[in-house]
Design a protein around this motif. Structure first.
Motif, PDB file in Angstrom:
ATOM      1  N   CYS A 143       0.497 -10.085  21.120  1.00 29.81           N
ATOM      2  CA  CYS A 143       1.668  -9.564  20.387  1.00 29.81           C
ATOM      3  C   CYS A 143       1.227  -8.458  19.410  1.00 29.81           C
ATOM      4  CB  CYS A 143       2.357 -10.699  19.626  1.00 29.81           C
ATOM      5  SG  CYS A 143       3.714 -10.077  18.608  1.00 29.81           S
ATOM      6  N   PRO A 144       1.763  -7.252  19.574  1.00 30.07           N
ATOM      7  CA  PRO A 144       1.270  -6.122  18.784  1.00 30.07           C
ATOM      8  C   PRO A 144       1.576  -6.231  17.289  1.00 30.07           C
ATOM      9  CG  PRO A 144       2.585  -5.370  20.670  1.00 30.07           C
ATOM     10  CD  PRO A 144       2.773  -6.850  20.564  1.00 30.07           C
ATOM     11  N   THR A 145       2.560  -7.047  16.921  1.00 33.49           N
ATOM     12  CA  THR A 145       2.901  -7.154  15.492  1.00 33.49           C
ATOM     13  C   THR A 145       2.565  -8.545  14.948  1.00 33.49           C
ATOM     14  OG1 THR A 145       5.165  -7.639  16.195  1.00 33.49           O
ATOM     15  CG2 THR A 145       4.726  -5.392  15.463  1.00 33.49           C
ATOM     16  N   ALA A 178       3.552 -11.573  15.662  1.00 32.63           N
ATOM     17  CA  ALA A 178       4.824 -12.181  15.250  1.00 32.63           C
ATOM     18  C   ALA A 178       4.882 -13.701  15.432  1.00 32.63           C
ATOM     19  CB  ALA A 178       5.973 -11.531  16.028  1.00 32.63           C
ATOM     20  N   PHE A 179       3.815 -14.305  15.975  1.00 30.62           N
ATOM     21  CA  PHE A 179       3.862 -15.759  16.170  1.00 30.62           C
ATOM     22  C   PHE A 179       3.053 -16.468  15.079  1.00 30.62           C
ATOM     23  CE2 PHE A 179       4.262 -14.032  20.543  1.00 30.62           C
ATOM     24  CZ  PHE A 179       5.503 -14.566  20.862  1.00 30.62           C
ATOM     25  N   LEU A 191       8.521 -18.180  16.649  1.00 30.80           N
ATOM     26  CA  LEU A 191       8.488 -16.725  16.476  1.00 30.80           C
ATOM     27  C   LEU A 191       9.032 -16.366  15.100  1.00 30.80           C
ATOM     28  CD1 LEU A 191       8.160 -13.872  17.881  1.00 30.80           C
ATOM     29  CD2 LEU A 191      10.595 -14.019  18.348  1.00 30.80           C
ATOM     30  N   CYS A 233       9.162  -9.321  15.161  1.00 28.84           N
ATOM     31  CA  CYS A 233       9.191  -9.018  16.600  1.00 28.84           C
ATOM     32  C   CYS A 233       9.724  -7.595  16.824  1.00 28.84           C
ATOM     33  CB  CYS A 233      10.077 -10.045  17.311  1.00 28.84           C
ATOM     34  SG  CYS A 233      10.315  -9.710  19.062  1.00 28.84           S
ATOM     35  N   ILE A 234       9.082  -6.874  17.705  1.00 31.61           N
ATOM     36  CA  ILE A 234       9.486  -5.485  17.971  1.00 31.61           C
ATOM     37  C   ILE A 234      10.933  -5.411  18.454  1.00 31.61           C
ATOM     38  CG2 ILE A 234       9.024  -3.480  19.468  1.00 31.61           C
ATOM     39  CD1 ILE A 234       6.024  -4.306  19.342  1.00 31.61           C
ATOM     40  N   CYS A 275      10.892  -5.153  23.749  1.00 26.06           N
ATOM     41  CA  CYS A 275       9.443  -5.221  23.970  1.00 26.06           C
ATOM     42  C   CYS A 275       9.192  -6.290  25.034  1.00 26.06           C
ATOM     43  CB  CYS A 275       8.753  -5.601  22.659  1.00 26.06           C
ATOM     44  SG  CYS A 275       7.020  -6.092  22.834  1.00 26.06           S
ATOM     45  N   VAL A 299       5.757  -7.142  25.884  1.00 24.38           N
ATOM     46  CA  VAL A 299       4.314  -7.398  25.902  1.00 24.38           C
ATOM     47  C   VAL A 299       3.988  -8.869  26.160  1.00 24.38           C
ATOM     48  CG1 VAL A 299       2.202  -7.377  24.515  1.00 24.38           C
ATOM     49  CG2 VAL A 299       3.713  -5.392  24.500  1.00 24.38           C
ATOM     50  N   CYS A 300       4.697  -9.794  25.452  1.00 27.10           N
ATOM     51  CA  CYS A 300       4.329 -11.208  25.603  1.00 27.10           C
ATOM     52  C   CYS A 300       4.760 -11.761  26.959  1.00 27.10           C
ATOM     53  CB  CYS A 300       4.865 -12.050  24.446  1.00 27.10           C
ATOM     54  SG  CYS A 300       6.641 -11.993  24.226  1.00 27.10           S
TER      55      CYS A 300
HETATM   56  S1  SF4 Z   1       8.594  -9.291  22.331  1.00 24.37           S
HETATM   57 FE1  SF4 Z   1       6.834 -10.677  22.259  1.00 24.37          FE
HETATM   58  S2  SF4 Z   1       5.009  -9.344  22.167  1.00 24.37           S
HETATM   59 FE2  SF4 Z   1       6.773  -8.076  21.692  1.00 24.37          FE
HETATM   60  S3  SF4 Z   1       6.777  -8.104  19.448  1.00 24.37           S
HETATM   61 FE3  SF4 Z   1       8.217  -9.716  20.155  1.00 24.37          FE
HETATM   62  S4  SF4 Z   1       6.980 -11.557  20.195  1.00 24.37           S
HETATM   63 FE4  SF4 Z   1       5.541  -9.830  20.061  1.00 24.37          FE
END
Ligand code: SF4
Ligand code: B12
Ligand code: SF4
Length: 321
Positions: free
Chosen positions: A176-178, A180-181, A187, A192-193, A219, A221-222
């Motif tokens: 996760c780029p930010t 957020a977990f 979450l 979260c993006i 987003c 990514v996860c």
């Molecule tokens: S969608 Fe998933 S990877 Fe992207 S910022 Fe939110 S929690 Fe993190």
């Protein structure tokens, strides 16, 4: 994919209360409202006895699409026709069939917008397990599917919950780029993006901007890193993508918005007001460090909208850094 859960209070009421108490909902005040029905669907439909939950796959190419130079990325669900009305209509068709078949049967459809913890009932209905990234994952469909439900006033036999297959994996948490977990299956949505670039109206907090990268809407990514999404989903229950998952940043931030608006019409991404998309594109320009965006950023640095002007200046500084 479909399953039935009993219309009782899900075991997640305490998790929901903790989520709100920690402020993880950010500015999504609607999540704190109607708490009783998020704790128990019967506060929303008092005579509900069963909940039919359905998952509609939008598939996912095995290859992760990467953003092209000068482009911003959009989440995969966002480039298909808006699912809210479409899926509610499908659930209403089931409701009508049920009412015709069983005298006295009544159902109320929901998809996304109603104050219900959809994933709790989807889990109870055996659609899959809730991954460490909080998304529902089906063993055959992966997690690229959307939920819709029908609360029904009939006692129907409930399905069994599916086993959890995350095991010791923690790819989503690490990717996760930010960051957020705060822990697995929880979450902090305010980091979260998808919250930052879709829901948040004002400026994106400075400490999270670099993490937003080139995402301009949502987003993935996860989900991209999840091994359960490695394979093409066997079936797609949603119409195909209307636009690519990458759009030119200059087009998104440009003065001629009419062209962009017509391309996005009828897609979930059209829900983001134009100003928010411009803000996101200006931010992605800074993160790209591509000097070709300098002129656009300089123009917006004098934007009458203080949020756009500020992010444009931030991105200009990033180009020069
Ligand atoms: S969608 Fe998933 S990877 Fe992207 S910022 Fe939110 S929690 Fe993190
Ligand atoms: C608000 C919201 C958001 C917010 C907050 C997301 C969140 N995780 O809470 C934001 C804007 C960030 C968001 C982002 C996204 N969302 Co959204 N979102 C919602 C919405 C409207 C409400 C979710 C909610 O109530 N959150 C509050 C928390 C408390 O709920 P929760 O995560 O379900 O919480 C559970 C866990 O905490 C769990 N829990 C806690 N501890 C433990 C421990 C164990 C062992 C277990 C098993 C569970 C558990 O208990 C809670 C209740 O289930 C739902 C639709 C709906 N009405 O349910 C869609 C929904 C969850 N979103 C969806 C989607 C597709 C997305 C995105 C993928 C979109 C994108 N690509 O950008 C991202 C994914 C981000 C992520 N990792 O979750 C889908 C998910 C489908 C699926 N396969 O799971 C839903 C269901 C919409 C739909 N109808 O299809 N979303
Ligand atoms: S990436 Fe790993 S931990 Fe995360 S949801 Fe997928 S299987 Fe579970």
């Amino acid at each position: 994919m479909a399953g039935i859960a009993a219309a009782t209070a899900p075991p997640d009421a305490a998790a929901y209360d903790a989520f709100i108490a920690a402020g993880y909902h950010g500015e999504m005040d609607y999540l704190a409202r109607n708490a009783p029905s998020r704790r128990d669907i019967r506060a929303w439909m008092p005579d509900a006895r069963a909940v039919l939950m359905c998952g509609f796959s939008y598939g996912g190419a095995p290859e992760t699409p990467r953003s092209k130079s000068g482009h911003g990325r959009l989440a995969r669900y966002a480039v298909r026709p808006d699912y809210h009305a479409l899926l509610r209509a499908r659930m209403n068709a089931v409701r009508d069939w049920l009412a015709a078949e069983v005298p006295g049967a009544r159902g109320v459809a929901f998809c996304d917008m109603s104050p219900i913890l959809e994933r709790s009932y989807a889990r109870a209905a055996g659609l899959g397990w809730q991954g460490k990234n909080t998304l529902m994952i089906g063993p055959r469909l992966g997690s690229y599917f959307l939920l819709a439900g029908l609360a029904i006033n009939l006692d129907l036999p409930a399905d069994s919950p599916a086993p959890d297959h995350c095991g010791s994996c923690r790819r989503c948490l690490d990717a996760c780029p930010t960051d957020a977990f705060p822990r697995e299956r929880v979450l902090n949505a305010s980091k979260c993006i998808a919250y930052l670039n879709i829901e948040l109206k004002g400026p994106i907090p400075e400490g999270l901007r670099a993490g937003v990268g080139d995402w301009v809407y949502g987003c993935d990514v996860c989900q991209e890193v999840c091994p359960w999404n490695r394979f093409e989903a066997p079936a797609r229950a949603l119409p195909p993508a209307k636009i690519p998952t990458e759009l030119p940043l200059e087009e998104l931030a440009g003065p001629g918005s009419a062209g962009v608006r017509s391309r996005l019409k009828g897609l979930p991404v059209a829900r983001a007001v134009r100003r928010r998309l411009t803000r996101n594109a200006l931010l992605a320009m800074g993160n790209s460090r591509d000097p070709r965006h300098r002129e656009t950023l300089e123009r917006h640095a004098a934007d009458p909208d203080p949020v756009l002007a500020e992010v444009a200046r931030w991105s200009l500084a990033r180009l020069s850094a």
